[in-house]
Scaffold this motif. Sequence first.
Motif, PDB file in Angstrom:
ATOM      1  N   LEU A 158       0.814  -1.221   0.000  1.00  0.00           N
ATOM      2  CA  LEU A 158       0.000   0.000   0.000  1.00  0.00           C
ATOM      3  C   LEU A 158       0.844   1.266   0.000  1.00  0.00           C
ATOM      4  O   LEU A 158       0.339   2.352  -0.300  1.00  0.00           O
ATOM      5  CB  LEU A 158      -0.910   0.019   1.239  1.00  0.00           C
ATOM      6  CG  LEU A 158      -1.851  -1.167   1.425  1.00  0.00           C
ATOM      7  CD1 LEU A 158      -2.573  -1.052   2.760  1.00  0.00           C
ATOM      8  CD2 LEU A 158      -2.844  -1.256   0.275  1.00  0.00           C
ATOM      9  N   THR A 159       2.131   1.130   0.350  1.00  0.00           N
ATOM     10  CA  THR A 159       2.917   2.336   0.622  1.00  0.00           C
ATOM     11  C   THR A 159       3.181   3.171  -0.623  1.00  0.00           C
ATOM     12  O   THR A 159       3.133   4.398  -0.557  1.00  0.00           O
ATOM     13  CB  THR A 159       4.245   1.959   1.296  1.00  0.00           C
ATOM     14  OG1 THR A 159       4.969   1.041   0.447  1.00  0.00           O
ATOM     15  CG2 THR A 159       4.007   1.305   2.646  1.00  0.00           C
ATOM     16  N   ARG A 161       1.394   3.576  -3.270  1.00  0.00           N
ATOM     17  CA  ARG A 161       0.192   4.336  -3.600  1.00  0.00           C
ATOM     18  C   ARG A 161      -0.014   5.480  -2.620  1.00  0.00           C
ATOM     19  O   ARG A 161      -0.400   6.588  -3.009  1.00  0.00           O
ATOM     20  CB  ARG A 161      -1.024   3.414  -3.608  1.00  0.00           C
ATOM     21  CG  ARG A 161      -2.305   4.087  -4.107  1.00  0.00           C
ATOM     22  CD  ARG A 161      -3.441   3.101  -4.190  1.00  0.00           C
ATOM     23  NE  ARG A 161      -3.802   2.568  -2.881  1.00  0.00           N
ATOM     24  CZ  ARG A 161      -4.715   1.620  -2.695  1.00  0.00           C
ATOM     25  NH1 ARG A 161      -5.330   1.085  -3.726  1.00  0.00           N
ATOM     26  NH2 ARG A 161      -5.004   1.197  -1.482  1.00  0.00           N
ATOM     27  N   ASN A 162       0.266   5.224  -1.330  1.00  0.00           N
ATOM     28  CA  ASN A 162       0.099   6.278  -0.328  1.00  0.00           C
ATOM     29  C   ASN A 162       1.061   7.430  -0.570  1.00  0.00           C
ATOM     30  O   ASN A 162       0.691   8.604  -0.465  1.00  0.00           O
ATOM     31  CB  ASN A 162       0.313   5.708   1.071  1.00  0.00           C
ATOM     32  CG  ASN A 162      -0.799   4.776   1.496  1.00  0.00           C
ATOM     33  OD1 ASN A 162      -1.882   4.786   0.913  1.00  0.00           O
ATOM     34  ND2 ASN A 162      -0.550   3.977   2.515  1.00  0.00           N
ATOM     35  N   ALA A 165      -0.047   9.373  -3.583  1.00  0.00           N
ATOM     36  CA  ALA A 165      -1.215  10.210  -3.286  1.00  0.00           C
ATOM     37  C   ALA A 165      -0.836  11.432  -2.464  1.00  0.00           C
ATOM     38  O   ALA A 165      -1.423  12.501  -2.622  1.00  0.00           O
ATOM     39  CB  ALA A 165      -2.263   9.379  -2.542  1.00  0.00           C
ATOM     40  N   LEU A 166       0.155  11.258  -1.577  1.00  0.00           N
ATOM     41  CA  LEU A 166       0.593  12.381  -0.746  1.00  0.00           C
ATOM     42  C   LEU A 166       1.161  13.481  -1.606  1.00  0.00           C
ATOM     43  O   LEU A 166       0.830  14.656  -1.443  1.00  0.00           O
ATOM     44  CB  LEU A 166       1.643  11.894   0.260  1.00  0.00           C
ATOM     45  CG  LEU A 166       2.331  12.964   1.112  1.00  0.00           C
ATOM     46  CD1 LEU A 166       1.314  13.681   1.992  1.00  0.00           C
ATOM     47  CD2 LEU A 166       3.436  12.337   1.960  1.00  0.00           C
ATOM     48  N   ALA A 182      -2.161  12.950   6.569  1.00  0.00           N
ATOM     49  CA  ALA A 182      -2.119  11.574   6.096  1.00  0.00           C
ATOM     50  C   ALA A 182      -1.715  10.610   7.208  1.00  0.00           C
ATOM     51  O   ALA A 182      -2.303   9.533   7.347  1.00  0.00           O
ATOM     52  CB  ALA A 182      -1.149  11.456   4.921  1.00  0.00           C
ATOM     53  N   ARG A 186      -4.110   7.636   8.389  1.00  0.00           N
ATOM     54  CA  ARG A 186      -3.693   6.236   8.301  1.00  0.00           C
ATOM     55  C   ARG A 186      -3.743   5.565   9.667  1.00  0.00           C
ATOM     56  O   ARG A 186      -4.181   4.414   9.791  1.00  0.00           O
ATOM     57  CB  ARG A 186      -2.274   6.134   7.728  1.00  0.00           C
ATOM     58  CG  ARG A 186      -2.159   6.410   6.242  1.00  0.00           C
ATOM     59  CD  ARG A 186      -0.867   5.853   5.684  1.00  0.00           C
ATOM     60  NE  ARG A 186       0.301   6.341   6.389  1.00  0.00           N
ATOM     61  CZ  ARG A 186       0.993   7.427   6.054  1.00  0.00           C
ATOM     62  NH1 ARG A 186       0.597   8.152   5.026  1.00  0.00           N
ATOM     63  NH2 ARG A 186       2.056   7.789   6.734  1.00  0.00           N
TER      64      ARG A 186
END
Length: 231
Positions: A158-159, A161-162, A165-166, A182, A186
């Motif tokens: 997931l990282t 993508r995170n 997105a950030l 964020a 999370r």
Amino acid sequence: MKLSRLAELSGVSTTTIKHWIRVGIMPAGRLRNATTAVYEQRHVDRARLIVVLRDVYGASTASIRSLTDLIDTPGVLTLDVMNACQAFALGVPEDIASDPAYDEFRERTHELMRRRDWRGYPGAAERGLTSALAQAAEVGLDYDVDELMEYADALEPLTSRNVEALGLEGSADEVARRMLLAVNARARQLVAVSSLAHAASAVRSAIDAGRAPADIAKPPARSAAPAPSRA
């Protein structure tokens, strides 16, 4: 822009902004004449960051200034700002990095990093995990590295993508604001999912032991699909 416009864009009063300038967490505006100052987008970004620090994290003025002083340091790297935001959000003292009482948990953290080739920069997150492992052990949740690897297996995909997105565009203040929001989001999401899973496990155990009826606490039924719109 005028002070009134800055207040409108940032959602705080002109009195509050003047206070922030006096205590050194907001840069002063550029003087246009003896009585009037003008403000720029960087002031808007700073005000929005301070609002997050104050309202989401309940930070003191001194804590806020420790971060804004770093941001205002000439030549500061975005990675330095992001690490400072992690340290701020986790609230873990720096001395954990060398406190012998945490040696066992620090080694588990470092072993996890070695196995996964995770390169902490330069240590706020690893101090946070070290502290969390120590706190968990105090209540009987003594996670070993293999168990941590299971968590990492679930989280690592997931990282990317995170991080994407950030985003790292914009001023240092804006990057810091987005990162702090964020991290908070999370953490709340992970705690909520974990709590839901643990509650479900407790309910299943109660049903299996005959302490609760088999139809207790079922998930809500799916809502009916909305009817198709007609032109």
